[in-house]
Design an enzyme around this catalytic site. Structure first.
Site, PDB file in Angstrom:
ATOM      1  N   ARG A 126      30.557  53.058  20.202  1.00  0.00           N
ATOM      2  CA  ARG A 126      31.766  52.385  19.692  1.00  0.00           C
ATOM      3  C   ARG A 126      31.345  51.639  18.448  1.00  0.00           C
ATOM      4  NH1 ARG A 126      36.410  49.016  22.836  1.00  0.00           N
ATOM      5  NH2 ARG A 126      36.925  51.180  23.309  1.00  0.00           N
TER       6      ARG A 126
ATOM      7  N   HIS B 233      40.137  57.357  18.550  1.00  0.00           N
ATOM      8  CA  HIS B 233      39.779  56.917  19.908  1.00  0.00           C
ATOM      9  C   HIS B 233      40.053  58.096  20.867  1.00  0.00           C
ATOM     10  CE1 HIS B 233      38.775  54.485  23.198  1.00  0.00           C
ATOM     11  NE2 HIS B 233      39.791  53.651  23.258  1.00  0.00           N
TER      12      HIS B 233
ATOM     13  N   GLN C 267      40.405  57.877  24.851  1.00  0.00           N
ATOM     14  CA  GLN C 267      41.672  57.350  25.369  1.00  0.00           C
ATOM     15  C   GLN C 267      42.708  58.461  25.505  1.00  0.00           C
ATOM     16  OE1 GLN C 267      42.319  53.970  26.290  1.00  0.00           O
ATOM     17  NE2 GLN C 267      44.076  54.997  27.220  1.00  0.00           N
TER      18      GLN C 267
ATOM     19  N   ASP D 188      50.419  50.353  20.581  1.00  0.00           N
ATOM     20  CA  ASP D 188      49.083  49.755  20.599  1.00  0.00           C
ATOM     21  C   ASP D 188      49.199  48.423  19.844  1.00  0.00           C
ATOM     22  OD1 ASP D 188      46.321  49.351  20.755  1.00  0.00           O
ATOM     23  OD2 ASP D 188      45.815  50.800  19.183  1.00  0.00           O
TER      24      ASP D 188
ATOM     25  N   CYS E  67      47.115  51.804  25.501  1.00  0.00           N
ATOM     26  CA  CYS E  67      45.698  51.961  25.820  1.00  0.00           C
ATOM     27  C   CYS E  67      45.097  50.679  26.398  1.00  0.00           C
ATOM     28  CB  CYS E  67      44.920  52.432  24.596  1.00  0.00           C
ATOM     29  SG  CYS E  67      44.909  51.247  23.238  1.00  0.00           S
TER      30      CYS E  67
ATOM     31  N   ARG F  39      40.686  56.740  32.501  1.00  0.00           N
ATOM     32  CA  ARG F  39      39.531  56.712  31.603  1.00  0.00           C
ATOM     33  C   ARG F  39      38.282  57.118  32.387  1.00  0.00           C
ATOM     34  NH1 ARG F  39      39.530  53.536  27.092  1.00  0.00           N
ATOM     35  NH2 ARG F  39      37.589  54.671  26.717  1.00  0.00           N
TER      36      ARG F  39
HETATM   37  N1  NVA Z   1      43.562  50.039  18.108  1.00  0.00           N
HETATM   38  C1  NVA Z   1      42.808  49.209  19.017  1.00  0.00           C
HETATM   39  C2  NVA Z   1      42.458  49.968  20.266  1.00  0.00           C
HETATM   40  C3  NVA Z   1      41.706  49.166  21.283  1.00  0.00           C
HETATM   41  C4  NVA Z   1      41.314  49.974  22.497  1.00  0.00           C
HETATM   42  C5  NVA Z   1      41.553  48.704  18.323  1.00  0.00           C
HETATM   43  O1  NVA Z   1      40.908  49.495  17.618  1.00  0.00           O
HETATM   44  O2  NVA Z   1      41.231  47.529  18.463  1.00  0.00           O
HETATM   45  N1   CP Z   2      41.501  51.080  25.820  1.00  0.00           N
HETATM   46  C1   CP Z   2      40.231  50.693  25.606  1.00  0.00           C
HETATM   47  O1   CP Z   2      39.451  51.381  24.975  1.00  0.00           O
HETATM   48  O2   CP Z   2      39.907  49.486  26.152  1.00  0.00           O
HETATM   49  P1   CP Z   2      38.561  48.661  25.905  1.00  0.00           P
HETATM   50  O3   CP Z   2      38.591  48.167  24.489  1.00  0.00           O
HETATM   51  O4   CP Z   2      38.631  47.548  26.912  1.00  0.00           O
HETATM   52  O5   CP Z   2      37.391  49.563  26.122  1.00  0.00           O
END
Ligand code: NVA
Ligand code: CP
Length: 301
Positions: A103, A130, A133, A218, A258, A286
């Site tokens: 990540r 992502h 997800q 989101d 998500c 997930r």
């Molecule tokens: N769009 C959000 C998704 C979090 C799972 C982010 O990147 O923070």
């Molecule tokens: N939806 C998701 O990826 O959640 P986290 O940021 O908690 O991993």
């Protein structure tokens, strides 16, 4: 050849459909309490340059359920945070680990890592995509409503990493995607272009939601955009998924998020907390879909 999962488009439509079916099968195995440990002796490295609850727990628990082991690697206490080249980190880690999830911010960091890794690399969220997800989201739709092919999906909100992965999903799963985002918050034109037959930009959130089978949103400010929060709250004020918007969708429309969610911003409490909400199934999936992904990447099935 080593397969990676850097974007949903790294897998064919057939592979993705098979993976979703396998995820539901692994869920049944898990719910029955049966032991299934095909990844005994395998080690997953988990590199997190951003926070996470679901992704970290689902990968770690998933690997353990499959008989393997997972290690959490934070840049704060590894040489990754002290400027060791990403290419060197990839060469070294992939000689010790069997599979690696990352990540991070920049998709190009993930791509450079994968290019120098001997083992499969998984995108566990970047600023661009992502895809993990989307595996869970597609599994959830299939489990509740059957095939998503030719269905109408409405994305309400920011043209962000999740939106980009929905664009890729529209292509691979062949559904129609309406994107309602304010001007200035459009998805990446290159990502959009690759799925232009399936995707339309509809500025008006109510129009985008018309007769939709699935409504998705989101957060308005993603990780790394915290300082834009106030400005984004203004820009997205009309883009909340609430009862009024859900009323425009099909009677049996599902709502996905998500998570983490901000009630009162991108979604009202009345929508996310309603009795029939499936966002908790979506989060649980997930676990199952990433177990199917790791089986696929490590065992080729
Ligand atoms: N769009 C959000 C998704 C979090 C799972 C982010 O990147 O923070
Ligand atoms: N939806 C998701 O990826 O959640 P986290 O940021 O908690 O991993």
């Amino acid at each position: 050849m080593t397969r990676h999962f850097l974007s949903l488009l790294d897998l064919s439509s057939d592979e993705l459909h098979a993976l979703i079916r396998r995820a539901s099968e692994l869920k049944r195995i898990q719910h029955r309490g049966d032991i299934h440990t095909p990844l005994k002796g395998k080690n997953l490295g988990m590199i997190f340059e951003k926070s996470s609850t679901r992704t970290r727990v689902s990968f770690e628990v998933g690997m353990s359920q499959l008989g393997g082991h997972a290690l959490f690697l934070s840049p704060r206490d590894t040489q990754l945070g002290r400027g060791e080249p990403i290419e060197d980190s990839a060469r070294v880690l992939s000689r010790m680990l069997d599979i690696i999830m990352i990540r991070t911010y920049d998709q190009s960091v993930l791509e450079r890592f994968a290019a120098h890794s001997k083992v499969p690399v998984i995108n566990a969220l970047t600023d661009l995509f992502h895809p993990c997800q989307l595996l869970a989201d597609m599994q959830t739709y299939f489990e509740h409503r059957g095939d998503i092919r030719d269905k109408r999906v409405a994305w309400i909100g920011d043209g962000n990493n999740m939106c980009h992965s929905y664009i890729n999903a529209a292509k691979r799963f062949d559904f129609h995607l309406n994107i309602a985002c304010p001007e200035g918050y459009d998805p990446d034109p290159t990502v959009l272009q690759a799925a232009k037959e399936q995707v339309s930009i509809v500025r008006d959130p109510l129009l985008a939601a018309e007769d939709a089978d699935l409504i998705v949103t989101d957060v308005w400010a993603s990780m790394g955009q915290e300082e834009e929060q106030v400005q984004r709250e203004k820009a997205f004020a009309r883009y909340q998924v609430n009862d009024g918007l859900m009323a425009r969708a099909a009677d049996d429309a599902l709502f996905f998020h998500c998570l983490p969610a901000h009630r009162g911003e991108e979604v009202s409490a009345s929508v996310i907390d309603r009795e029939e909400s499936v966002v908790w199934d979506e989060a649980e999936n997930r676990l199952h879909s990433q177990k199917a992904l790791m089986e696929f990447l490590l065992l080729g099935r």
